[in-house]
Motif scaffolding. Structure first.
Motif, PDB file in Angstrom:
ATOM      1  N   UNK A  53      -1.073  -4.436  -6.991  1.00 29.95           N
ATOM      2  CA  UNK A  53      -1.781  -3.825  -5.859  1.00 29.95           C
ATOM      3  C   UNK A  53      -1.626  -4.659  -4.589  1.00 29.95           C
ATOM      4  N   UNK A  54      -0.409  -5.115  -4.370  1.00 33.55           N
ATOM      5  CA  UNK A  54      -0.074  -5.850  -3.156  1.00 33.55           C
ATOM      6  C   UNK A  54       0.736  -4.964  -2.224  1.00 33.55           C
ATOM      7  N   UNK A  55       0.513  -5.092  -0.928  1.00 28.99           N
ATOM      8  CA  UNK A  55       1.226  -4.285   0.068  1.00 28.99           C
ATOM      9  C   UNK A  55       2.658  -4.787   0.186  1.00 28.99           C
ATOM     10  N   UNK A  56       3.599  -3.862   0.196  1.00 30.95           N
ATOM     11  CA  UNK A  56       5.008  -4.182   0.382  1.00 30.95           C
ATOM     12  C   UNK A  56       5.463  -3.582   1.707  1.00 30.95           C
ATOM     13  N   UNK A  57       6.018  -4.398   2.578  1.00 29.14           N
ATOM     14  CA  UNK A  57       6.478  -3.976   3.899  1.00 29.14           C
ATOM     15  C   UNK A  57       7.997  -3.959   3.893  1.00 29.14           C
ATOM     16  N   UNK A  58       8.587  -2.832   4.256  1.00 29.17           N
ATOM     17  CA  UNK A  58      10.040  -2.715   4.297  1.00 29.17           C
ATOM     18  C   UNK A  58      10.609  -3.720   5.299  1.00 29.17           C
ATOM     19  N   UNK A  59      11.805  -4.258   5.025  1.00 33.01           N
ATOM     20  CA  UNK A  59      12.386  -5.295   5.908  1.00 33.01           C
ATOM     21  C   UNK A  59      12.454  -4.892   7.378  1.00 33.01           C
ATOM     22  N   UNK A  85       1.138  -7.990   6.881  1.00 30.42           N
ATOM     23  CA  UNK A  85       0.500  -7.268   5.780  1.00 30.42           C
ATOM     24  C   UNK A  85       1.226  -7.490   4.451  1.00 30.42           C
ATOM     25  N   UNK A  86       2.480  -7.924   4.516  1.00 28.72           N
ATOM     26  CA  UNK A  86       3.285  -8.044   3.298  1.00 28.72           C
ATOM     27  C   UNK A  86       2.645  -9.028   2.318  1.00 28.72           C
ATOM     28  N   UNK A  87       2.457  -8.580   1.084  1.00 32.22           N
ATOM     29  CA  UNK A  87       1.888  -9.420   0.036  1.00 32.22           C
ATOM     30  C   UNK A  87       0.375  -9.456   0.005  1.00 32.22           C
ATOM     31  N   UNK A  88      -0.285  -8.855   0.997  1.00 38.59           N
ATOM     32  CA  UNK A  88      -1.753  -8.863   1.015  1.00 38.59           C
ATOM     33  C   UNK A  88      -2.303  -7.747   0.144  1.00 38.59           C
ATOM     34  N   UNK A  89      -3.579  -7.867  -0.218  1.00 37.49           N
ATOM     35  CA  UNK A  89      -4.217  -6.852  -1.048  1.00 37.49           C
ATOM     36  C   UNK A  89      -4.848  -5.790  -0.152  1.00 37.49           C
ATOM     37  N   UNK A  90      -5.076  -4.624  -0.715  1.00 36.61           N
ATOM     38  CA  UNK A  90      -5.731  -3.565   0.046  1.00 36.61           C
ATOM     39  C   UNK A  90      -7.168  -3.947   0.375  1.00 36.61           C
ATOM     40  N   UNK A  91      -7.689  -3.296   1.404  1.00 35.70           N
ATOM     41  CA  UNK A  91      -9.030  -3.632   1.892  1.00 35.70           C
ATOM     42  C   UNK A  91     -10.130  -2.931   1.105  1.00 35.70           C
ATOM     43  N   UNK A  92      -9.782  -2.112   0.143  1.00 34.27           N
ATOM     44  CA  UNK A  92     -10.775  -1.370  -0.638  1.00 34.27           C
ATOM     45  C   UNK A  92     -10.446  -1.474  -2.116  1.00 34.27           C
ATOM     46  N   UNK A 108     -15.740   3.661   6.870  1.00 37.48           N
ATOM     47  CA  UNK A 108     -14.895   3.616   8.061  1.00 37.48           C
ATOM     48  C   UNK A 108     -13.955   2.408   7.967  1.00 37.48           C
ATOM     49  N   UNK A 109     -13.026   2.527   7.036  1.00 37.57           N
ATOM     50  CA  UNK A 109     -12.132   1.415   6.718  1.00 37.57           C
ATOM     51  C   UNK A 109     -10.723   1.955   6.499  1.00 37.57           C
ATOM     52  N   UNK A 110      -9.752   1.329   7.136  1.00 39.82           N
ATOM     53  CA  UNK A 110      -8.360   1.615   6.815  1.00 39.82           C
ATOM     54  C   UNK A 110      -8.012   0.832   5.554  1.00 39.82           C
ATOM     55  N   UNK A 111      -7.479   1.516   4.556  1.00 40.10           N
ATOM     56  CA  UNK A 111      -7.206   0.869   3.272  1.00 40.10           C
ATOM     57  C   UNK A 111      -6.234  -0.305   3.403  1.00 40.10           C
ATOM     58  N   UNK A 160      -6.085  10.403  -2.173  1.00 39.17           N
ATOM     59  CA  UNK A 160      -5.859   9.991  -0.797  1.00 39.17           C
ATOM     60  C   UNK A 160      -6.579   8.704  -0.445  1.00 39.17           C
ATOM     61  N   UNK A 161      -6.310   8.217   0.754  1.00 37.91           N
ATOM     62  CA  UNK A 161      -6.958   7.045   1.322  1.00 37.91           C
ATOM     63  C   UNK A 161      -7.169   7.273   2.810  1.00 37.91           C
ATOM     64  N   UNK A 162      -8.213   6.691   3.356  1.00 38.77           N
ATOM     65  CA  UNK A 162      -8.387   6.685   4.799  1.00 38.77           C
ATOM     66  C   UNK A 162      -7.515   5.572   5.374  1.00 38.77           C
ATOM     67  N   UNK A 163      -6.652   5.937   6.328  1.00 33.50           N
ATOM     68  CA  UNK A 163      -5.738   4.969   6.924  1.00 33.50           C
ATOM     69  C   UNK A 163      -5.621   5.235   8.420  1.00 33.50           C
TER      70      UNK A 163
END
Length: 336
Positions: A281-287, A298-305, A226-229, A258-261
């Motif tokens: 495997x770093x999250x990229x957030x659009x401007x 979230x930008x630059x952080x790693x996934x939770x799984x 029960x985790x959002x990726x 797929x991923x649970x999100x």
């Protein structure tokens, strides 16, 4: 209509205070989540779960989605009638007196007769797939895409094939794909436990689902928990089984595709507002999205799984589509 397009779609008017018809007091709508109507409205029984919809306000397109659920209750409705012929076809005028005019007998009057009638009340929810497209099409362009020319009903059939083509040409193709993906490749099936009949109404129990979607979700929950990726632990009820590719195009559930999100993350990922840089495997957030702190952080952080290599491959393809060429898929710390 193309055999690859939904068989039925609807154009729904959410005019708010700018209504030409003064025979009722309007409806409780939230355009990005639900739409309300009653049994006096033409086509009131024809719209069903699984139908694609487009909402507009007479001036412009507001957005598109697909019906997820319809709640039905018994209720009372206040009708405003012409004092002379008793029709509800009356128009409220803002700058003229008398304030009202009957569109049938042309009688002008200061106040309508008030009448209450028993009706069936409907509320359709569609927030899961909602895509805002405000102003992408003008009111005249929206009108021209009705399935029947000259149709003035608030709920009218929509030529989905033509509508999709026009939206794609205006940059709205991704939103149409998301709606079509939910409406196509599905079975009509009763889902146990969804039929409820409380004293005041019921909820439609036939829900359109993608073939194998329930099993796909169970598989992801079992493997991911029960985790959002993207954001971490979350209640199961707010998590969705998100494909890392376009299910509308491939029509297949891949075991590690797929991923649970969270629902909001799912929609933002589908639109490319969120992506995962495949080598680090770093999250990229659009401007545009980074302006909102809850997503910007979230930008630059790693996934939770931890990811499997198949999932990394799919994320690389998603990155190529929305961010350009991959910098090279390397060995990430999350690879299994």
């Amino acid at each position: 209509m193309d055999s690859g397009a939904p068989q039925r779609a609807w154009l729904l008017m959410a005019a708010g205070d700018d209504r030409g018809h003064g025979g009722n007091a309007g409806y409780d709508d939230q355009v990005d989540a639900y739409y309300s109507w009653d049994s006096n409205v033409p086509n009131h029984r024809n719209i069903t779960v699984g139908d694609p919809i487009a909402l507009w306000d007479k001036e412009r397109l507001l957005g598109v989605s697909v019906i997820e659920e319809i709640e039905t209750t018994q209720g009372r409705k206040a009708l405003h009638r012409c004092p002379k012929c008793r029709t509800t076809r009356i128009r409220e005028r803002r700058r003229m007196v008398p304030r009202y005019r009957c569109m049938k007998c042309r009688h002008e009057f200061a106040a309508p007769l008030l009448d209450e009638v028993d009706v069936v009340l409907y509320r359709a929810r569609y927030d899961a797939a909602w895509a805002s497209l405000e102003g992408v099409l003008s009111g005249d362009e929206v009108r021209s895409l009705s399935a029947n020319s000259g149709d003035f009903n608030a709920m009218r059939p929509l030529d989905w094939a033509r509508f999709s083509d026009v939206l794609a040409a205006r940059g709205g193709g991704r939103a149409v794909d998301r709606v079509s993906g939910r409406a196509l490749g599905v079975d009509w099936r009763p889902l146990p436990g969804l039929r409820v009949e409380p004293p005041q109404g019921f909820r439609h129990s036939l829900v359109r689902v993608r073939r194998g979607q329930r099993q796909f979700r169970e598989h992801l929950l079992n493997s991911q928990g029960s985790v959002c990726a993207f954001t971490g632990g979350a209640p199961e009820r707010v998590l969705e089984a998100g494909h890392l590719y376009s299910y509308a195009e491939l029509g297949t559930h891949f075991e590690h595709g797929g991923l649970m999100v969270r629902r909001d993350i799912h929609r933002l990922f589908d639109d490319g507002m969120l992506a995962v840089e495949p080598s680090k495997l770093r999250i990229d957030v659009a401007p545009d999205l980074a302006a909102y702190p809850q997503y910007g952080r979230l930008h630059g952080s790693v996934l939770a799984i931890r990811l499997r290599h198949q999932q990394i491959d799919w994320l690389g393809k998603h990155w190529d589509e929305h961010r350009g060429s991959s910098p090279g898929v390397g060995v990430g710390t999350g690879r299994q």
